[in-house]
Design a protein around this motif. Structure first.
Motif, PDB file in Angstrom:
ATOM      1  N   THR A   1       0.947  -0.991   0.020  1.00 60.75           N
ATOM      2  CA  THR A   1       0.016  -0.098   0.125  1.00 60.75           C
ATOM      3  C   THR A   1       0.688   1.274  -0.036  1.00 60.75           C
ATOM      4  N   GLY A   2       0.651   2.041  -1.217  1.00 60.79           N
ATOM      5  CA  GLY A   2       1.690   3.338  -1.098  1.00 60.79           C
ATOM      6  C   GLY A   2       2.961   2.301  -1.452  1.00 60.79           C
ATOM      7  N   ASP A   3       3.892   3.031  -0.248  1.00 61.54           N
ATOM      8  CA  ASP A   3       5.349   2.835  -0.505  1.00 61.54           C
ATOM      9  C   ASP A   3       5.610   1.689   0.751  1.00 61.54           C
ATOM     10  N   THR A   4       4.700   1.104   1.331  1.00 60.86           N
ATOM     11  CA  THR A   4       4.825  -0.009   2.515  1.00 60.86           C
ATOM     12  C   THR A   4       4.572  -1.271   2.190  1.00 60.86           C
ATOM     13  N   LEU A   5       5.031  -2.252   2.868  1.00 59.60           N
ATOM     14  CA  LEU A   5       5.005  -3.834   2.598  1.00 59.60           C
ATOM     15  C   LEU A   5       4.494  -4.004   3.876  1.00 59.60           C
ATOM     16  N   THR A   6       3.150  -4.893   3.825  1.00 65.84           N
ATOM     17  CA  THR A   6       2.800  -5.648   4.818  1.00 65.84           C
ATOM     18  C   THR A   6       2.802  -7.117   4.707  1.00 65.84           C
ATOM     19  N   GLU A   7       3.424  -8.094   5.915  1.00 65.58           N
ATOM     20  CA  GLU A   7       3.421  -9.129   5.594  1.00 65.58           C
ATOM     21  C   GLU A   7       2.128  -9.851   5.922  1.00 65.58           C
ATOM     22  N   ASP A   8       1.594 -10.678   4.909  1.00 68.83           N
ATOM     23  CA  ASP A   8       0.291 -11.215   4.732  1.00 68.83           C
ATOM     24  C   ASP A   8       0.476 -12.770   5.029  1.00 68.83           C
ATOM     25  N   ALA A   9       1.544 -13.259   4.801  1.00 72.39           N
ATOM     26  CA  ALA A   9       1.649 -14.950   4.909  1.00 72.39           C
ATOM     27  C   ALA A   9       3.190 -15.175   4.692  1.00 72.39           C
TER      28      ALA A   9
END
Length: 609
Positions: free
Chosen positions: A477-485
């Motif tokens: 999202t935007g310039d950030t990474l969010t770990e999902d799995a």
């Protein structure tokens, strides 16, 4: 079984300050040259008609057809000569250890019974002549004190052998059994090549002293010279006689080739100077030549093969080129899948057209080495060993001015969001860098050693593979990474990850030779037990309709799996590339393109099972 449809040949291996040998068939317009451990047989009448002999254990240096065209003798840097058949799978007839060092030239006797080879040796043994079937010596070759660069067999009786080399000498031997007869010291520098005329009446030596000297074929006495008027301005590396013995072709470091008329009394004057297209750089020095029937073939230091017509010297040459080193990646343009771009780590990008072959080199101004490579419409993105990512605009076959960004550490992998290719994900040892254009929008330390990465076409997701074999899925999202799995299935470092064209699946390969196909929505394994390679998987590609996935490995094979069938019903292309497969792409549902360590690119036609 997949059929080999086309081979885009590698070019001859060259090195600065040394001539190379190309030779022709007595029966056809096939020529032989070497690259790495491969001997290439290329048909000048149809340059897509290529065969490769890949049985040498060391880099090959020279190869020649026997006088009847049935056998080929090829030599390598270890001093070995292999003699193999031109038909039925290149069956090996004999192998001999001839010299203790690199072999630089070899020639068959005109009756096809003997072979003479020369090069580097221990003590005084720089030349050997032997029976081709038994390996028995047929002479003593004294008289050289340094490496012997070239040798020639008189093509008519009485047999003679002439040699020349780094001691500036041209030596003449009578036989068989061959014994030293006389020596000439007319050259003042390395003598690079010596060749008899087809009727054996004369021979010609050419040298780094820019001179060519003609000798009588029977007595070995000097009879004349190539005129210095209009002559070469640099080292002459190679010479080749016309079939009628009235002319010769020479190739020189002065970037020109010359056709000379040879008079009866044994002098030569320039008939035509041939210039090959090029930028005029060092890579345009000419290092090899061959007069093959109506073809005049010259080879440059950069490996470009220019083919002139002997009957029409004013006609522009046909230029063939390609890679000299490992072709590490391939890309196929979405708008025109017949256009294939290939890159090798030495910085060369070549454009091929399926069905036509070589279509030009893409000259990038920065010309840096290439480690990772991606291409989308009108833009090539590369990264090298200089920590930079370059974006190079290209149109057809011209590259524009490139922009670059230094990401601060070695790029390991590079992936573009295909729907908005200004967004790129570059992985480094410890994490990823997101780029928009050539601006770094975020540098993220992921806390584990990253080995492979891919970004979804719409830029909403990234999958990152680690040294530990785990796949980490992040939403963007935007310039950030969010770990999902985190997906655990691989038992070795992840080497490659690719989304299917419809993005419903993705496939990953690892260093422990396993590939896995995943369902993207459920993140479950969709095709398992893909464990048929015997070494690391280097690359993988999806077919355009998402029904097949192909994997390429260090084990030289390409394996094609059908997603809807068990992995055991796979199709294997064995020995696709000597030394390993490094690049794969589908150009259409039935064609897969591969590239590898052998510097060749091949198109395979998949026949429906």
């Amino acid at each position: 079984m997949p059929q080999l449809a086309e081979t885009y040949a590698c070019v001859p291996s060259t090195e600065r300050g040394r001539g190379i040998l190309i030779s022709g068939s007595p029966k056809s317009n096939a020529i032989l040259y070497t690259n790495g451990r491969s001997v290439i047989i290329l048909n000048l009448d149809n340059p897509l008609d290529v065969s490769v002999y890949a049985e040498h254990a060391y880099p090959a240096t020279v190869a020649r057809f026997s006088p009847n065209g049935e056998w080929i003798a090829s030599a390598d840097v270890s001093g070995a000569v292999r003699i193999w058949g031109t038909h039925n799978d290149f069956v090996l007839k004999k192998e001999f250890k001839v010299l203790s060092g690199r072999i630089d030239d070899l020639q068959w006797s005109p009756d096809g019974m003997r072979i003479v080879a020369c090069g580097e040796g221990k003590g005084k043994s720089f030349v050997r002549a032997f029976m081709w079937d038994s390996g028995t010596n047929v002479g003593e070759f004294d008289g050289h004190s340094r490496r012997v660069l070239s040798c020639a067999f008189k093509p008519t009786r009485p047999f003679r052998i002439v040699t020349c080399g780094e001691d500036f000498l041209v030596n003449f031997y009578e036989g068989p059994p061959f014994k030293f007869k006389l020596s000439h010291r007319d050259h003042s520098n390395f003598v690079n090549c010596v060749r008899f005329s087809p009727d054996g009446s004369k021979f010609l030596s050419v040298s780094s002293d820019k001179k060519g000297i003609l000798f009588d074929g029977k007595s070995g006495e000097k009879i004349g010279e190539l005129s210095s008027e209009d002559g070469h301005k640099g080292t002459i590396y190679a010479v080749s006689w016309s079939p009628n013995g009235k002319q010769v072709l020479t190739a020189s470091a002065d970037k020109s080739a010359k056709v000379w008329d040879i008079t009866e009394d044994g002098n030569g004057k320039v008939k035509k100077t041939l210039t090959c297209p090029g930028s005029g750089g060092v890579e345009d020095m000419l290092v090899g030549c061959l007069w093959q029937n109506d073809y005049l073939v010259v080879v440059s230091l950069g490996g470009t093969i220019s083919i002139f017509s002997a009957s029409d010297l004013d006609k522009a040459p046909l230029c063939l080129s390609g890679h000299m080193k490992n072709v590490a990646s391939l890309s196929v343009l979405k708008s025109n899948p017949k256009v294939i771009l290939s890159s090798s780590y030495d910085g060369l990008i070549v454009k091929w057209i399926q069905g036509i072959g070589y279509n030009g080199k893409l000259q990038r101004k920065e010309n840096s080495q290439i480690k990772c490579f991606a291409a989308v419409e009108e833009e090539i993105v590369t990264s090298g060993f200089d920590n930079k990512v370059w974006r190079v605009p290209f149109n057809g076959d011209q590259c524009g001015d490139a922009d670059s960004v230094d990401i601060g550490s070695q790029p390991k992998d590079l992936s573009l969001a295909l729907h908005s290719p200004e967004l790129a994900l570059v992985s480094t040892d410890s994490g990823v860098v997101m780029l928009r254009g050539t601006k770094i929008v975020s540098t993220i330390n992921l806390g584990f050693p990253v080995t492979a990465s891919v970004i979804a076409p719409d830029g909403s997701e990234a999958i990152i593979g680690g040294q530990d074999g785990k796949l980490h899925i992040y939403s963007i999202t935007g310039d950030t990474l969010t770990e999902d799995a985190v997906l655990e299935k691989h038992r070795g470092a992840v080497t490659v990850i690719r989304y299917s064209p419809d993005v419903s699946m993705f496939a990953s390969g690892d260093a422990n030779r396993e590939a896995v196909v995943w369902d993207r929505a459920s993140r479950e394994v969709k095709l398992k037990n893909m464990l048929y390679h015997t070494a690391r998987i280097n690359c993988l590609a999806w077919s355009p309709d998402n029904s097949m996935v192909a994997t390429g490995s260090l084990d030289t094979c390409v394996i094609i799996y059908d997603i809807d069938k068990p992995a055991s019903s796979r199709t294997t292309i064995k020995g696709a590339h000597l030394g390993g497969v490094y690049g794969l792409a589908f150009t259409d549902q039935q064609s897969v393109v591969s590239s590898g360590e052998d510097a060749c690119v091949r198109v395979w036609r998949l026949t429906p099972q």
